[in-house]
Scaffold this motif. Structure first.
Motif, PDB file in Angstrom:
ATOM      1  N   SER A 330     -12.958  -7.965   9.510  1.00 46.75           N
ATOM      2  CA  SER A 330     -11.597  -8.594  10.915  1.00 46.75           C
ATOM      3  C   SER A 330     -10.935  -7.332  10.421  1.00 46.75           C
ATOM      4  N   TYR A 332      -8.192  -4.678   9.650  1.00 49.56           N
ATOM      5  CA  TYR A 332      -8.150  -3.334   9.371  1.00 49.56           C
ATOM      6  C   TYR A 332      -9.483  -3.256   8.335  1.00 49.56           C
ATOM      7  N   ALA A 333     -10.000  -4.599   7.522  1.00 51.62           N
ATOM      8  CA  ALA A 333     -10.833  -4.108   6.945  1.00 51.62           C
ATOM      9  C   ALA A 333     -12.112  -3.331   7.251  1.00 51.62           C
ATOM     10  N   LEU A 370     -16.922  -6.697  -3.216  1.00 53.31           N
ATOM     11  CA  LEU A 370     -16.323  -7.288  -3.460  1.00 53.31           C
ATOM     12  C   LEU A 370     -15.230  -7.983  -2.765  1.00 53.31           C
ATOM     13  N   ALA A 371     -16.261  -7.984  -2.088  1.00 51.87           N
ATOM     14  CA  ALA A 371     -16.647  -8.885  -0.326  1.00 51.87           C
ATOM     15  C   ALA A 371     -16.878 -10.165  -1.123  1.00 51.87           C
ATOM     16  N   LEU A 375     -15.947 -12.181   3.541  1.00 46.13           N
ATOM     17  CA  LEU A 375     -14.459 -12.652   3.523  1.00 46.13           C
ATOM     18  C   LEU A 375     -14.092 -13.864   4.207  1.00 46.13           C
TER      19      LEU A 375
ATOM     20  N   GLU B 168      -8.993 -10.372   4.174  1.00 52.05           N
ATOM     21  CA  GLU B 168      -8.528  -8.767   4.128  1.00 52.05           C
ATOM     22  C   GLU B 168      -7.967  -8.134   2.694  1.00 52.05           C
ATOM     23  N   SER B 169      -6.699  -9.038   2.880  1.00 52.98           N
ATOM     24  CA  SER B 169      -5.574  -9.342   1.852  1.00 52.98           C
ATOM     25  C   SER B 169      -6.313  -9.500   0.614  1.00 52.98           C
ATOM     26  N   LEU B 171      -9.423  -8.869  -0.233  1.00 53.63           N
ATOM     27  CA  LEU B 171      -9.939  -7.398  -0.147  1.00 53.63           C
ATOM     28  C   LEU B 171      -9.453  -6.502  -0.575  1.00 53.63           C
ATOM     29  N   LEU B 172      -8.584  -6.720   0.109  1.00 49.77           N
ATOM     30  CA  LEU B 172      -7.763  -4.626  -0.284  1.00 49.77           C
ATOM     31  C   LEU B 172      -7.121  -5.404  -1.440  1.00 49.77           C
ATOM     32  N   LYS B 174      -8.241  -6.704  -3.954  1.00 49.78           N
ATOM     33  CA  LYS B 174      -9.483  -6.067  -4.852  1.00 49.78           C
ATOM     34  C   LYS B 174      -9.957  -5.266  -5.271  1.00 49.78           C
TER      35      LYS B 174
END
Lengths: 375, 883
Positions: A330, A332-333, A370-371, A375, B168-169, B171-172, B174
């Protein structure tokens, strides 16, 4: 001999196996009743090998019970730095002989046998050394079998015959016809090769495989060229070395294909002496790509070496819809994923994937990893 | 959340105070130290600290010397709750919570504290509430919205839900961690394993180059050794042959020396015979030459004698010709002298005539000059009689004018007398007698005393009136001066004076004209000089007349003179011809004399030489006869022939042995041998040296070292490629992610910026805008097209923007629970115009957000339209309600 893709103990094992070949040859001589051994050049990679390498080889040779004729080749020519002039070689027993000139060896220990060779005196001869030798020879006396040792490339096997050091097959066959020799033992080519219809000109290949490009390596030739067994001498290929340098080509598109590759790798025997080069093609998802990476990683230490041949590999890693949904991206990812996925598509048809697309694919795979697949 | 009431007891300088707050905007006024800031401080500590805290911050709030602690109590509504919450710090500490709604409940101590926090957490964003409070002294600082979830949620909603979630945070983070494994954070330079591998690769490349170089050097030694071995073999093969060659050449050289000695002796014999033959030949030649010379001399003497006789004849003829030429020349010269005399006499006559003419002309000029001079002298004499020049006439004119002026003046005041004569009458006027003709008038004034007497028949005495006396005196003076001047000038009246002046001017003009004529005649020559010149010329004419042989009156003097000159030129030409002829004759005569003398001397010398030669011949013959000398010559020639034959034989043998080449060959062979031996030695030394070097290098096992380095280099290279690929993937992912994250943040911040702009337009103008950073701080303000960084703005602008940003944040979250905004003593840097607009903004914002303003300058907020005002007084102990 150092192979860059062999790491640590694999390289040590390879080096040791090459030295251990010498007692192995003695066993074969005993087993097959061979009278003597000829080695047609390049016993050593270079005259500048480490002293301990020379000493270890000489130590094995000093225990070798059969007459052995060693011909200096292009890697170990008989020059001022010749390895054969070291103290270790000078101390070898008399039946271990280095062919130093065109003199014909005759001995009561080998009745009715003549050995003569054309040693290399430098790395770049400007003449056909074998041709020069056979020109100087007189026809063999009746009842005597003459073996000629030579090193280099036969002009009949070379696309370019203009090099002055090429061995003239015409001269050799003429000399055979004139009874100047009965068998020509050749060295330099690492693949066993029968060079003439008469069966009297052979490359014996290499007793220990050294590269992926060799045909029928790991062999020695057991030859009976005695006078009277015409029309052809008896030549038998005998397996020696255990090392394998295998190329594995595989098309992978599905998890089943990956399992097939896994089975193929697992079936390979003697893995610690096998070096594998994978050439892969196809199109896989991120998860299959990750599994492939895992497979290679898990098998890497089992083999002497296991590598992917980047030049011959064309494996497209493209994320599929399931993976996309699985990640539940979701914000910006998700935008980032979409952009990378768009860039990853940028290769048309059969054209090789562009560098930018490859980087984008790698980035997608990394993002997927990495995810933690979600997520 | 809405604050309803805040109460303090024993809080710093405030003994007891309570303020009630409006739902909209409440302005709490109070002087310094009235306790405004204490309310804000107490409110913060109430929610943040437990009553048992020992923090210094709390200890300072309780005044010294009182037994009770510092108490703060607040009544508020939050969510569904209406509650009163109080704490006492430092002494007799206590916490009390009284919930009025939705259900009555009272809690104390920790339970009360935790319950309040729970209620707040569930209802408002406590972090944001803390952030938007504007305390005194922080009016220029930006707001920190870092931990504000509610604002984030509000912005996220306002931005369309594009903000980032926790996933997302993570992931960022990482992706950043993965990126930082390979690259530095700021400069983006390679680091970690990748950098280490590249360094290692450089080391391996260097090692490869070094070992490759060593191996190449080793191979060069090997090649050199092979070459030396080849050369040594060649030299060793050539050496015996070279030694044998030297021995043979040395033997040949000894034989050659023997022949050369014989040859030398024979050459000496030949040379001696040749010398003897040459000497005899010389003597014979000498005698032949003497005889030949004697014969030549005799013949010459005879020939020269004949030539002498001929020369003598020639010489005499030349002398004769010279004499004739001389006579001719002299005759012509005499003729010339006569002709010259004739020319001169004609010239004298011409000169005489010219001078006479000149003299006549001068005499005429003299006469004119004398006449003109006389006339000029007469004029000057006349001129001398005229004494009235321009000055004098001016003086007369002036006096006359003055006199008339006086007469007019006097006449104006006295009567005049006019006498008209009817016949010629003699009148004595003041003693002067004058004759007046018939018809003339005599006018006399009466301004002065005067007497007129007509003959003797009538005397008229005129006595002027007393009033004109002084005027009359002046008039008399003027008149007298005029009369005296006229007398001096020799005239009787001004009229006569003017006539005399005119004549003088005319005389001057005539004099000027006369002098001009005189100058034209004389040409600056004076009469005396001209007279002298005329006298000199007369004497010259007299002399010339005496000398003149021809009459000067002859008409053809020039023609005659021209004819004479022509004759003279012709004669000069003849004279020159005669002179040339004489010079030639003289030269011929001298030449003939010289030749004759030479001939005579030659004969004498030849005779003398003949005697000498004859004496020599006789002496030689006497010493050895010529016949005997010729016999000696025959013998010597035989000896020479014999020696030459022997020498030829020996020379032929020498030629066969190549005498010159043998020496060279021997020397060369020796040197070649020495050189070959030297080369052999040097090559053996070099070979030994190479062998030693090779042994040394062989011991190093360079090949395997090199192979090992190459293998590691290739492995390293493969690893670099692999890790580079990972690094580029990490870089790609990180940079793409962060780019989108920043874009999302910008989108996210937009609603806040829009609210700030909406309010700021009222304060700053229509073209106002701001840029917010990712952390929601104001980065720049743009006004009238000019963008200025926040930190560069004036204090007032920063203060206003800070309030607007807080109001915007408070409004954004107001839709949910909302929270009060407390402003402590702000707008101190704002001018009157903006105070008005800020007042309007606060008034508008208060409709959705509770605002509490603490100030000691209530006038700043007088523009806030709808505000409740609470006044605090220093040390107050009672509540002041709204005014």
């Amino acid at each position: 001999m150092t192979r860059y893709f062999l790491k640590g103990e694999a390289q040590a094992r390879f080096t040791q196996d090459r030295i251990d070949l010498i007692p192995g040859l003695a066993d074969l001589c005993e087993k097959h009743g061979a009278g003597f051994v000829v080695v047609c050049g390049d016993v050593f990679d270079s005259n500048h090998v480490a002293p301990q390498t020379v000493v270890r080889a000489a130590e094995k040779l000093s225990r070798f019970a059969y007459p052995m004729f060693i011909l200096p080749g292009n890697h170990d020519p008989l020059n001022a730095a010749s390895v054969y002039d070291t103290e270790a070689f000078k101390a070898l027993p008399d039946h271990i002989m280095v062919v130093r000139d065109h003199a014909i060896y005759r001995s009561d220990k080998l009745p009715s046998i003549e050995i003569v060779g054309a040693p290399w005196f430098n790395k770049q001869p400007t003449i056909d050394l074998c041709g020069q030798l056979v020109d100087s020879l007189e026809p063999v006396a009746a009842g005597v079998t003459r073996i000629v040792l030579a090193h280099g490339q036969l002009d009949s096997l070379m696309p370019d015959t203009s090099h002055p050091a090429c061995l003239s097959q015409e001269k050799i066959t003429a000399a055979l016809a004139e009874q100047k020799l009965h068998y020509l033992a050749l060295g330099d080519r690492h693949s066993v090769t029968d060079c003439h219809a008469s069966g009297r000109i052979w490359y014996s290949g290499t007793p220990v495989a050294t590269d992926f490009t060799e045909t029928a390596p790991n062999k020695v030739l057991l030859v009976d060229a005695s006078v009277g067994i015409d029309p052809r001498p008896r030549v038998e290929e005998i397996e020696t070395g255990q090392w394998r340098f295998s190329r594995v080509q595989k098309s992978i598109d599905t998890k089943e294909d990956l399992l097939g590759l896994q089975e193929q790798l697992e079936k390979i025997e003697n893995k610690e002496r096998t070096s594998v080069l994978l050439s892969l093609s196809g199109s896989v998802s991120l998860s299959i790509s990750a599994d492939l990476d895992l497979l290679v990683e898990q098998h890497r230490d089992l083999f002497a070496s296991l590598r992917i041949d980047e030049l011959r590999t064309d494996l497209s890693v493209v994320p599929d819809q399931l993976e996309y949904e699985e990640m539940s991206l979701s914000g910006y990812a998700r935008d980032c994923w979409d952009e990378l996925a768009e860039q990853a598509k940028q290769s048309g048809g059969d054209a090789p994937i562009s560098e930018e697309a490859q980087v984008a694919r790698d980035a997608l795979a990394l993002m997927y990893r990495l995810a933690d697949r979600g997520l | 959340m809405q604050l309803l009431r805040i109460k303090l007891e024993n809080w710093r300088g405030v003994e007891a105070a309570e303020i009630r707050l409006d739902a909209g905007i409440t302005i709490v006024e109070g002087d310094n130290e009235a306790g405004k800031s204490s309310f804000i401080e107490a409110l913060n500590l109430l929610f943040r600290e437990r009553d048992s805290t020992k923090k210094q911050e709390l200890k300072r709030v309780t005044p010294k010397g009182i037994d009770t602690g510092s108490m703060v109590e607040v009544e508020l509504t939050v969510g569904e709750y209406h509650l009163t919450y109080s704490k006492t710090f430092n002494k007799k500490s206590a916490t009390t919570l009284l919930i009025h709604k939705p259900q009555s409940l009272q809690l104390v101590g920790t339970e009360a504290h935790d319950r309040v926090l729970q209620i707040l957490d569930n209802s408002i964003d406590y972090s944001l509430w803390q952030a938007i409070q504007l305390e005194q002294g922080s009016e220029f600082s930006q707001v920190s919205f870092k931990n504000s979830d509610s604002l984030a949620q509000a912005l996220d909603n306002a931005a369309g839900g594009r903000g980032a979630g926790d996933g997302e945070s993570v992931l960022l983070a990482k992706a950043q961690k993965e990126y930082l494994k390979y690259f530095t954070e700021k400069a983006g330079k390679e680091t970690g394993e990748l950098a280490a591998l590249r360094t290692r690769q450089q080391d391996l490349e260097r090692s490869d180059a070094n070992l490759g170089g060593s191996l190449a050097e080793l191979e060069r030694y090997v090649d050199e050794s092979a070459k030396i071995a080849n050369e040594l073999g060649g030299i060793s093969e050539r050496l015996p042959a070279m030694q044998l060659n030297v021995a043979n050449l040395e033997k040949q050289k000894a034989e050659l020396a023997s022949f050369q000695q014989q040859c030398k002796a024979l050459q000496e014999a030949v040379r001696s015979s040749e010398l003897q033959c040459r000497e005899i030949d010389r003597q014979l030649s000498e005698r032949i030459m003497l005889v030949n010379e004697s014969e030549r001399l005799q013949s010459a003497i005879v020939t020269t004698g004949k030539q002498k006789a001929e020369l003598e004849q020639g010489y005499l003829k030349a002398v004769e010709s010279l004499e004739l030429a001389t006579k001719k020349r002299d005759s012509l010269l005499k003729q010339r002298q006569s002709l010259e005399q004739l020319v001169r006499s004609v010239d004298v006559s011409i000169e005489l005539r010219n001078q006479k003419l000149q003299l006549h002309k001068l005499e005429q000029q003299h006469l004119q000059l004398v006449s003109a001079q006389k006339e000029l002298d007469d004029l000057e004499s006349e001129f001398a009689t005229y004494r009235i020049d321009d000055v004098v006439i001016n003086r007369i004119e002036k006096l006359e004018q003055q006199r008339r002026d006086f007469e007019i003046k006097i006449g104006g005041s006295s009567a005049g007398i006019r006498l008209q004569f009817l016949k010629d009458t003699r009148v004595t006027n003041n003693g002067r007698q004058q004759l007046y003709k018939t018809g003339e008038d005599l006018t006399a004034d009466t301004s002065s005393r005067s007497t007129l007497q007509l003959d003797d028949s009538l005397r008229i005495e005129i006595t002027p009136a007393a009033d004109n006396f002084e005027l009359t005196i002046e008039y008399q003076k003027t008149k007298k001066a005029l009369e005296e001047l006229l007398i001096d000038c020799g005239v009787k009246s001004p009229l006569e004076a003017r006539a005399a002046h005119r004549k003088r001017a005319e005389t001057i003009a005539r004099q000027r004209e006369m002098r001009k004529n005189l100058k034209a005649i004389s040409g600056d020559v004076s009469v005396s000089i001209l007279a002298n010149t005329i006298e000199g010329m007369r004497q010259s004419v007299a002399m010339l007349s005496a000398k003149a042989e021809v009459s000067d009156e002859a008409a053809n003097l020039e023609v005659l003179r021209q004819a004479r000159w022509q004759q003279l030129e012709e004669l000069d030409h003849s004279i020159q011809v005669a002179r040339d002829l004489r010079d030639q004759s003289q030269q011929h005569s001298a030449d003939a004399k010289t030749r004759l003398d030479v001939s005579i001397q030659g004969i004498a010398l030849d005779q003398q030489s003949l005697v000498s030669v004859t004496e020599k011949i006789e002496a030689k013959e006497k010493e050895l006869s010529t016949v005997a000398l010729q016999s000696q010559k025959i013998e010597a020639s035989k000896e020479l022939k014999t020696a030459q034959n022997a020498l030829g034989t020996v020379q032929s043998e020498l030629d066969k042995l190549n005498s010159g080449g043998t020496d060279l060959l021997v020397d060369n062979a020796r040197l070649s041998l020495q050189r070959a031996q030297g080369d052999l030695h040097n090559l053996e030394l070099r070979q030994a040296d190479i062998k030693a070097r090779l042994d040394q290098m062989q011991a190093e096992g360079l090949h395997e070292k090199h192979q090992s380095v190459l293998a590691e280099r290739d492995q390293n290279k493969a690893q670099i490629q692999q890790i580079t690929r990972r690094a580029r993937a990490a870089e790609k992912l990180w940079k793409t992610l962060i780019r989108y994250q920043r874009e999302a943040q910008r989108t996210y911040a937009r609603p806040l910026a829009e609210r700030v702009v909406a309010m700021g337009t009222v304060v700053f103008g229509d073209d106002f805008s701001v840029e917010l950073s990712e952390s929601l701080n104001i980065v720049t303000r743009t006004l009238k097209g000019k963008t200025v960084p926040f930190d560069d703005l004036s204090g007032g602008a920063r203060e206003q923007l800070g309030i607007l940003l807080r109001l915007a944040a408070a409004q954004l979250v107001a839709g949910n629970e909302g929270m009060p905004l407390i402003l402590d003593d702000t707008l101190g840097h704002t001018d009157a115009r903006r105070l008005e607009t800020m007042g309007a903004i606060l008034n508008s914002a208060a409709q959705s957000t509770q605002i509490v303003v603490m100030t000691c300058y209530p006038a700043r907020y007088s523009y806030v339209g709808n505000a409740k005002v609470v006044r605090l007084q220093q040390q107050q102990s009672s509540l002041f309600e709204a005014l």
